[in-house]
Design a protein around this motif. Structure first.
Motif, PDB file in Angstrom:
ATOM      1  N   PRO A 100       0.877  -1.282   0.062  1.00  0.00           N
ATOM      2  CA  PRO A 100      -0.312  -0.056   0.066  1.00  0.00           C
ATOM      3  C   PRO A 100       0.890   1.257   0.013  1.00  0.00           C
ATOM      4  CG  PRO A 100      -0.950  -1.810   1.481  1.00  0.00           C
ATOM      5  CD  PRO A 100       0.389  -2.293   1.169  1.00  0.00           C
ATOM      6  N   TRP A 101       2.293   1.407   0.693  1.00  0.00           N
ATOM      7  CA  TRP A 101       2.887   2.314   0.754  1.00  0.00           C
ATOM      8  C   TRP A 101       3.431   2.785  -0.768  1.00  0.00           C
ATOM      9  CZ3 TRP A 101       3.427   4.998   5.377  1.00  0.00           C
ATOM     10  CH2 TRP A 101       2.972   4.480   6.468  1.00  0.00           C
ATOM     11  N   ILE A 102       3.789   1.688  -1.308  1.00  0.00           N
ATOM     12  CA  ILE A 102       4.462   2.006  -2.606  1.00  0.00           C
ATOM     13  C   ILE A 102       3.474   2.416  -3.626  1.00  0.00           C
ATOM     14  CG2 ILE A 102       5.532   0.543  -4.460  1.00  0.00           C
ATOM     15  CD1 ILE A 102       6.735  -1.551  -2.311  1.00  0.00           C
ATOM     16  N   LEU A 103       2.265   1.938  -3.548  1.00  0.00           N
ATOM     17  CA  LEU A 103       1.251   2.174  -4.780  1.00  0.00           C
ATOM     18  C   LEU A 103       0.689   3.446  -4.203  1.00  0.00           C
ATOM     19  CD1 LEU A 103      -0.941  -1.186  -4.515  1.00  0.00           C
ATOM     20  CD2 LEU A 103       0.797  -0.421  -6.412  1.00  0.00           C
ATOM     21  N   ALA A 104       0.681   3.809  -3.032  1.00  0.00           N
ATOM     22  CA  ALA A 104       0.122   5.282  -2.732  1.00  0.00           C
ATOM     23  C   ALA A 104       1.092   6.352  -3.148  1.00  0.00           C
ATOM     24  CB  ALA A 104       0.173   5.373  -1.165  1.00  0.00           C
ATOM     25  N   ARG A 105       2.336   5.889  -3.207  1.00  0.00           N
ATOM     26  CA  ARG A 105       3.476   6.726  -3.692  1.00  0.00           C
ATOM     27  C   ARG A 105       3.364   6.826  -5.141  1.00  0.00           C
ATOM     28  NH1 ARG A 105       8.991   4.213  -2.792  1.00  0.00           N
ATOM     29  NH2 ARG A 105       8.193   3.030  -4.996  1.00  0.00           N
ATOM     30  N   GLU A 106       3.411   5.616  -5.768  1.00  0.00           N
ATOM     31  CA  GLU A 106       3.444   5.652  -7.375  1.00  0.00           C
ATOM     32  C   GLU A 106       2.091   6.273  -8.101  1.00  0.00           C
ATOM     33  OE1 GLU A 106       6.179   5.043  -9.031  1.00  0.00           O
ATOM     34  OE2 GLU A 106       6.990   4.731  -7.193  1.00  0.00           O
ATOM     35  N   ARG A 107       1.033   6.366  -7.307  1.00  0.00           N
ATOM     36  CA  ARG A 107      -0.397   6.616  -7.895  1.00  0.00           C
ATOM     37  C   ARG A 107      -0.558   7.991  -7.461  1.00  0.00           C
ATOM     38  NH1 ARG A 107      -3.984   3.787 -10.229  1.00  0.00           N
ATOM     39  NH2 ARG A 107      -5.637   4.697  -9.004  1.00  0.00           N
ATOM     40  N   GLY A 108       0.242   8.679  -6.912  1.00  0.00           N
ATOM     41  CA  GLY A 108      -0.117  10.153  -6.616  1.00  0.00           C
ATOM     42  C   GLY A 108      -0.895  10.148  -5.148  1.00  0.00           C
ATOM     43  N   HIS A 109      -1.227   9.237  -4.526  1.00  0.00           N
ATOM     44  CA  HIS A 109      -2.259   9.571  -3.260  1.00  0.00           C
ATOM     45  C   HIS A 109      -1.523  10.307  -2.298  1.00  0.00           C
ATOM     46  CE1 HIS A 109      -5.100   6.973  -4.896  1.00  0.00           C
ATOM     47  NE2 HIS A 109      -4.325   5.567  -4.928  1.00  0.00           N
ATOM     48  N   PHE A 110      -0.203  10.083  -1.951  1.00  0.00           N
ATOM     49  CA  PHE A 110       0.537  10.861  -0.932  1.00  0.00           C
ATOM     50  C   PHE A 110       0.631  12.297  -1.361  1.00  0.00           C
ATOM     51  CE2 PHE A 110       3.283   7.157   0.360  1.00  0.00           C
ATOM     52  CZ  PHE A 110       2.310   6.668   1.229  1.00  0.00           C
ATOM     53  N   ASP A 111       0.782  12.628  -2.532  1.00  0.00           N
ATOM     54  CA  ASP A 111       0.824  13.988  -3.156  1.00  0.00           C
ATOM     55  C   ASP A 111      -0.594  14.710  -3.218  1.00  0.00           C
ATOM     56  OD1 ASP A 111       3.251  13.740  -3.879  1.00  0.00           O
ATOM     57  OD2 ASP A 111       2.976  13.070  -6.220  1.00  0.00           O
ATOM     58  N   ARG A 112      -1.919  13.905  -3.577  1.00  0.00           N
ATOM     59  CA  ARG A 112      -3.063  14.538  -3.359  1.00  0.00           C
ATOM     60  C   ARG A 112      -3.461  14.889  -2.056  1.00  0.00           C
ATOM     61  NH1 ARG A 112      -3.702  11.284  -7.929  1.00  0.00           N
ATOM     62  NH2 ARG A 112      -4.322   9.341  -7.037  1.00  0.00           N
ATOM     63  N   GLN A 113      -2.959  14.300  -0.967  1.00  0.00           N
ATOM     64  CA  GLN A 113      -3.132  14.523   0.476  1.00  0.00           C
ATOM     65  C   GLN A 113      -2.058  15.714   0.931  1.00  0.00           C
ATOM     66  OE1 GLN A 113      -5.530  13.670   2.358  1.00  0.00           O
ATOM     67  NE2 GLN A 113      -6.432  12.463   0.455  1.00  0.00           N
ATOM     68  N   ALA A 114      -1.055  16.140   0.079  1.00  0.00           N
ATOM     69  CA  ALA A 114      -0.088  17.210   0.432  1.00  0.00           C
ATOM     70  C   ALA A 114       0.946  16.717   1.430  1.00  0.00           C
ATOM     71  CB  ALA A 114      -0.960  18.454   0.928  1.00  0.00           C
ATOM     72  N   LEU A 115       1.310  15.493   1.190  1.00  0.00           N
ATOM     73  CA  LEU A 115       2.303  14.780   1.887  1.00  0.00           C
ATOM     74  C   LEU A 115       3.542  14.174   1.051  1.00  0.00           C
ATOM     75  CD1 LEU A 115      -0.058  12.408   3.912  1.00  0.00           C
ATOM     76  CD2 LEU A 115       0.951  14.606   4.937  1.00  0.00           C
ATOM     77  N   SER A 116       4.462  14.399   1.894  1.00  0.00           N
ATOM     78  CA  SER A 116       6.028  14.049   1.273  1.00  0.00           C
ATOM     79  C   SER A 116       6.465  12.794   2.352  1.00  0.00           C
ATOM     80  CB  SER A 116       6.996  15.007   1.145  1.00  0.00           C
ATOM     81  OG  SER A 116       8.113  14.540   0.823  1.00  0.00           O
ATOM     82  N   VAL A 117       6.195  11.652   2.025  1.00  0.00           N
ATOM     83  CA  VAL A 117       6.433  10.486   2.810  1.00  0.00           C
ATOM     84  C   VAL A 117       7.686  10.018   2.501  1.00  0.00           C
ATOM     85  CG1 VAL A 117       5.436   8.414   3.733  1.00  0.00           C
ATOM     86  CG2 VAL A 117       4.049  10.174   3.011  1.00  0.00           C
ATOM     87  N   GLU A 118       8.646   9.820   3.442  1.00  0.00           N
ATOM     88  CA  GLU A 118       9.927   9.414   3.328  1.00  0.00           C
ATOM     89  C   GLU A 118      10.190   7.893   3.898  1.00  0.00           C
ATOM     90  OE1 GLU A 118      14.773   9.796   4.303  1.00  0.00           O
ATOM     91  OE2 GLU A 118      13.426  11.251   4.817  1.00  0.00           O
TER      92      GLU A 118
END
Length: 373
Positions: A100-118
């Motif tokens: 889920p973390w990888i897919l959320a990163r690749e599909r832009g879900h983090f970006d849409r939530q205004a998050l930069s996740v390391e």
């Protein structure tokens, strides 16, 4: 000509006539052949009252022009809101359980939530909660049994999301060993701090007392320990993927799930925060959990596409073993990561009291929260 514009035009004409000396009553045009100021004719006198009256009439009737509705000038660019940064440490090296973390990163879900996740992998599986307690990271992954034990030892940990909602660990042994009752001798390898509790409980169901001397910490090298016949079994936090990897190496194994041998059901993979930082991070955690939920639901709806995206973005995951384990993992991903089952945490607290690990149970609110509440 409209009735409204007639008085305006008359007023303007009156002003012009007074200023130029025309005949005011009829507003007749002067004779173009006549001398503008024949000899002996006095300069016309301006009627100040007439001018004031004309001015008042004009001001009363003429409305100001409206502001322009269009402009040829390009609009100023709108800057996107700054991304909120979150440092998250995994509980193990990058694996299928982190899909889920990888897919959320690749599909832009983090970006849409205004998050930069390391996402960071630990050098040692016991490091994440230590760094979290020291407030050197924002969030850490782990397991529910680990949360109970380490919080009882004074670590300020609190569960904020569930990523795998069923036990994922257990005992893994070579297929040629009869069963758990054959583990009365030999060494068992483990890699995480809550594994000895799981192993002791499972063997106690067979009447076997597991001495601490028989447990050896192999950290990330559980598979190698079993392949090299250093141990008779391993306590694996994610047994199904390890079993698939060993099968690819030519070693057939048997998996004994923890929840079928004496342990109450528990969350197999959770996200933890520092208790003292929870209030300040709550909104960021809500956004993070929303992104993970979207990614998980998409993976469940499109398992083949999710697998393709997963291995394209992380080629190290592309193996026959992981391909076989992918359906098993998908079935265990939490579709509502924020949702909390308080009874599950209460049961595990009672279990720890019965096992002599705790003096008394603690309120669930000290251990786990739903970040949306």
């Amino acid at each position: 000509m409209t009735p409204t514009t007639k008085p305006i035009r008359r007023a303007l004409a009156l002003v012009a006539a007074l200023c130029l000396g025309w005949s005011a009553p009829g507003l007749a045009d002067p004779d173009p052949t006549a001398d503008a100021n024949p000899a002996g004719v006095a300069e016309p006198r301006l009627d100040e009252r007439a001018i004031d009256a004309a001015r008042e009439l004009i001001e009363a009737r003429v409305e100001p022009l409206p502001p322009p509705t269009q402009t040829d000038r390009a609009p100023e660019p709108i800057a996107p809101p700054p991304l909120r940064e979150l440092k998250v440490m995994l509980e193990w090296y990058l694996g299928l359980q982190h899909a889920p973390w990888i897919l959320a990163r690749e599909r832009g879900h983090f970006d849409r939530q205004a998050l930069s996740v390391e996402l960071m992998s630990p050098a040692d599986p016991e490091v994440p909660t230590k760094l979290l307690s020291a407030q050197r990271i924002d969030l850490a992954l782990g397991r529910q049994p680990q949360l109970h034990l380490e919080s009882a030892a004074g670590q300020p940990l609190v569960r904020v999301a569930t990523l795998i909602d069923s036990p994922a660990g257990g005992l893994l042994m070579r297929e040629d060993i009869d069963g758990l009752n054959a583990l009365s001798q030999g060494q068992l390898a483990y890699g995480v701090a809550d594994s000895p509790l799981i192993a002791r409980t499972m063997l106690a169901q067979q009447g076997i007392v597991l001495e601490a001397s028989r447990l050896v910490d192999r950290h990330f090298s559980l598979g190698q320990a079993l392949l090299g016949e250093e141990v008779v079994a391993v306590v694996a936090p994610l047994a199904i993927t390890l079993s698939a990897q060993l099968a690819e190496e030519g070693l057939a194994t048997r998996h004994f799930p923890a929840e079928e041998h004496g342990l109450p059901a528990y969350d197999g993979l959770i996200l933890m925060a520092h208790q003292e930082r929870l209030a300040g991070l709550r909104e960021d955690i809500q956004r993070l959990v929303t992104a993970l939920e979207h990614a998980t639901l998409w993976a469940l709806n499109h398992p083949e596409a999710a697998w393709s995206l997963l291995v394209a973005s992380e080629p190290s995951l592309d193996s026959a073993a992981n391909r076989r384990a992918w359906p098993w993992l998908l079935a265990r991903l939490a579709t509502r990561p924020a949702a909390l089952d308080p009874a599950r945490y209460e049961r595990f607290e009672r279990f720890l009291v019965e096992e002599g690990q705790l003096q008394a149970t603690r309120p669930v609110a000290q251990l786990a929260v739903d970040p949306n509440d």
